[in-house]
Motif scaffolding. Structure first.
Motif, PDB file in Angstrom:
ATOM      1  N   VAL A   1       0.821  -1.364  -0.213  1.00  0.00           N
ATOM      2  CA  VAL A   1       0.133  -0.110  -0.255  1.00  0.00           C
ATOM      3  C   VAL A   1       0.781   1.437   0.032  1.00  0.00           C
ATOM      4  O   VAL A   1       0.659   2.165  -0.955  1.00  0.00           O
TER       5      VAL A   1
ATOM      6  N   GLY B   1       2.773   1.626  -3.220  1.00  0.00           N
ATOM      7  CA  GLY B   1       2.143   1.864  -4.319  1.00  0.00           C
ATOM      8  C   GLY B   1       1.449   3.314  -4.315  1.00  0.00           C
ATOM      9  O   GLY B   1       0.982   3.800  -5.512  1.00  0.00           O
ATOM     10  N   GLU B   2       0.974   3.665  -3.068  1.00  0.00           N
ATOM     11  CA  GLU B   2       0.355   5.101  -3.167  1.00  0.00           C
ATOM     12  C   GLU B   2       1.291   6.393  -2.473  1.00  0.00           C
ATOM     13  O   GLU B   2       0.625   7.219  -2.880  1.00  0.00           O
TER      14      GLU B   2
ATOM     15  N   SER C   1       8.380   7.225  -3.343  1.00  0.00           N
ATOM     16  CA  SER C   1       8.441   6.010  -2.352  1.00  0.00           C
ATOM     17  C   SER C   1       9.213   6.369  -1.221  1.00  0.00           C
ATOM     18  O   SER C   1      10.509   6.730  -1.246  1.00  0.00           O
TER      19      SER C   1
ATOM     20  N   ARG D   1      -7.841  -2.408  -3.475  1.00  0.00           N
ATOM     21  CA  ARG D   1      -6.851  -1.505  -2.931  1.00  0.00           C
ATOM     22  C   ARG D   1      -5.390  -1.935  -3.464  1.00  0.00           C
ATOM     23  O   ARG D   1      -4.656  -1.345  -3.867  1.00  0.00           O
TER      24      ARG D   1
ATOM     25  N   ALA E   1      -2.572  -0.952  -5.667  1.00  0.00           N
ATOM     26  CA  ALA E   1      -1.365  -0.448  -5.386  1.00  0.00           C
ATOM     27  C   ALA E   1      -0.187  -1.150  -5.964  1.00  0.00           C
ATOM     28  O   ALA E   1       0.841  -0.522  -6.468  1.00  0.00           O
TER      29      ALA E   1
ATOM     30  N   LYS F   1       1.124  -0.078  -9.281  1.00  0.00           N
ATOM     31  CA  LYS F   1       1.745   1.395  -9.311  1.00  0.00           C
ATOM     32  C   LYS F   1       3.162   1.099  -8.575  1.00  0.00           C
ATOM     33  O   LYS F   1       3.589   1.927  -8.457  1.00  0.00           O
ATOM     34  N   VAL F   2       3.640   0.197  -8.088  1.00  0.00           N
ATOM     35  CA  VAL F   2       4.827   0.105  -7.226  1.00  0.00           C
ATOM     36  C   VAL F   2       6.001   0.170  -8.442  1.00  0.00           C
ATOM     37  O   VAL F   2       6.075  -0.614  -9.385  1.00  0.00           O
TER      38      VAL F   2
ATOM     39  N   ARG G   1       0.474  11.983  -1.204  1.00  0.00           N
ATOM     40  CA  ARG G   1      -0.064  10.783  -0.946  1.00  0.00           C
ATOM     41  C   ARG G   1      -1.474  10.802  -1.650  1.00  0.00           C
ATOM     42  O   ARG G   1      -2.269  11.679  -1.746  1.00  0.00           O
ATOM     43  N   CYS G   2      -1.613   9.647  -2.555  1.00  0.00           N
ATOM     44  CA  CYS G   2      -2.802   9.282  -3.330  1.00  0.00           C
ATOM     45  C   CYS G   2      -3.894   9.289  -2.480  1.00  0.00           C
ATOM     46  O   CYS G   2      -3.799   8.690  -1.521  1.00  0.00           O
TER      47      CYS G   2
END
Length: 300
Positions: free
Chosen positions: A112, A115-116, A120, A214, A218, A221-222, A299-300
């Motif tokens: 999470v 990915g979000e 990073s 979710r 996530a 998107k990593v 933060r998304c």
């Protein structure tokens, strides 16, 4: 005696809880941040963290809220988002973006965050026997064990017997010294597990299935290097869930540890740490998406 023994410290969460933290080899590089699974403690990483510290890495392990020596929430209102925020705070508190080594729940929380959150807070991810979609039967077996003895145990020997039945692949039974961090003695003299019973009774467990969309989003998107380690005998991940994860994260690497179950680090520590060391050695040439450093710091 460990050549790099742990130093106990603590971390204060955004909502005021104190998390118990162990630090090994504070001057080492890079930093490995170890996040345990549901119902475990930072002690699950003792052998792995000691091994990696001897190899020159700075190793940080912690008890999640409601687990081990970390604070519990008054009233027991636990939610996944709290655990996500705790992990993000710990990652940002390190002197450099750490490599997350996350088992089961710890790995899901890491997915999470990775990915979000941009940029990073992690340099890389090591996911230990967990994928965004898991085998329900394996998770149910874990929860059944956690729920099986609400009245606790009369002795450490009785607790050791129950653990041996749950982990028949382990040749040695846990000693009283090994069990002391895992059990608390109540006013009635009975020994009960270290976790807050509210973790099982509240919304945290029921939220896990609803979290899967979710987690899948996530994972896609990593953008940092990823190593997925699975146990050959795991009942929590399978070839089906691993294949789905690798399709979502095509730059991820996967290694299966022979003979290991979901409790991978404890079953095969030498093979486990060797895989992590090899992965870290390869990070300089890891094939990371070119736009990894271009994301806004939000933060998304």
């Amino acid at each position: 005696m460990e050549s790099n023994p742990s130093t106990k410290t603590s971390f204060l969460t955004a909502d005021g809880l104190s998390l118990a933290v162990d630090l090994r080899h504070p001057s080492g590089q890079p930093t490995l941040l170890f996040a345990h699974g549901f119902g475990q403690t930072r002690g699950a990483w003792n052998a792995a963290a000691a091994t990696m510290a001897r190899q020159g890495f700075r190793c940080v392990s912690f008890d999640s809220r409601g687990h081990g020596e970390s604070d519990r929430i008054a009233g027991g209102d636990y939610h996944m988002e709290q655990f996500v925020d705790d992990l993000l705070g710990l990652a940002r508190a390190q002197p450099e973006p750490p490599i997350l080594v996350g088992a089961s729940m710890g790995g899901l929380l890491g997915l999470v965050v990775a990915g979000e959150v941009r940029p990073s807070p992690f340099r890389a991810l090591v996911l230990v026997d967990i994928t965004p979609r898991w085998e329900t039967s394996g998770v149910e077996r874990i929860l059944a064990f956690m729920q099986a003895h609400p009245d606790g145990f009369a002795s450490y020997a009785e607790a050791a017997e129950q653990i041996a039945a749950y982990l028949p692949q382990r040749r040695e039974r846990k000693s009283e010294q090994q069990l002391r961090p895992l059990l608390r003695e109540g006013a009635d003299g009975r020994l009960r597990w270290h976790w807050d019973p509210a973790l099982l009774a509240g919304g945290l467990v029921s939220e896990s299935e609803r979290y899967q969309p979710r987690l899948l989003a996530a994972a896609a998107k990593v953008d940092v290097p990823v190593l997925l380690l699975s146990g050959e005998r795991s009942d929590v991940v399978s070839h089906r869930t691993v294949d789905e994860f690798l399709a979502l994260v095509p730059h991820a690497r996967h290694a299966e540890v022979a003979g290991a179950t979901h409790m991978l680090a404890g079953d095969a520590n030498d093979a486990f740490t060797a895989e992590i060391a090899g992965f870290i050695a390869s990070l300089e040439t890891a094939d990371v998406p070119a736009d990894a450093a271009k994301q806004p710091a939000t933060r998304c």
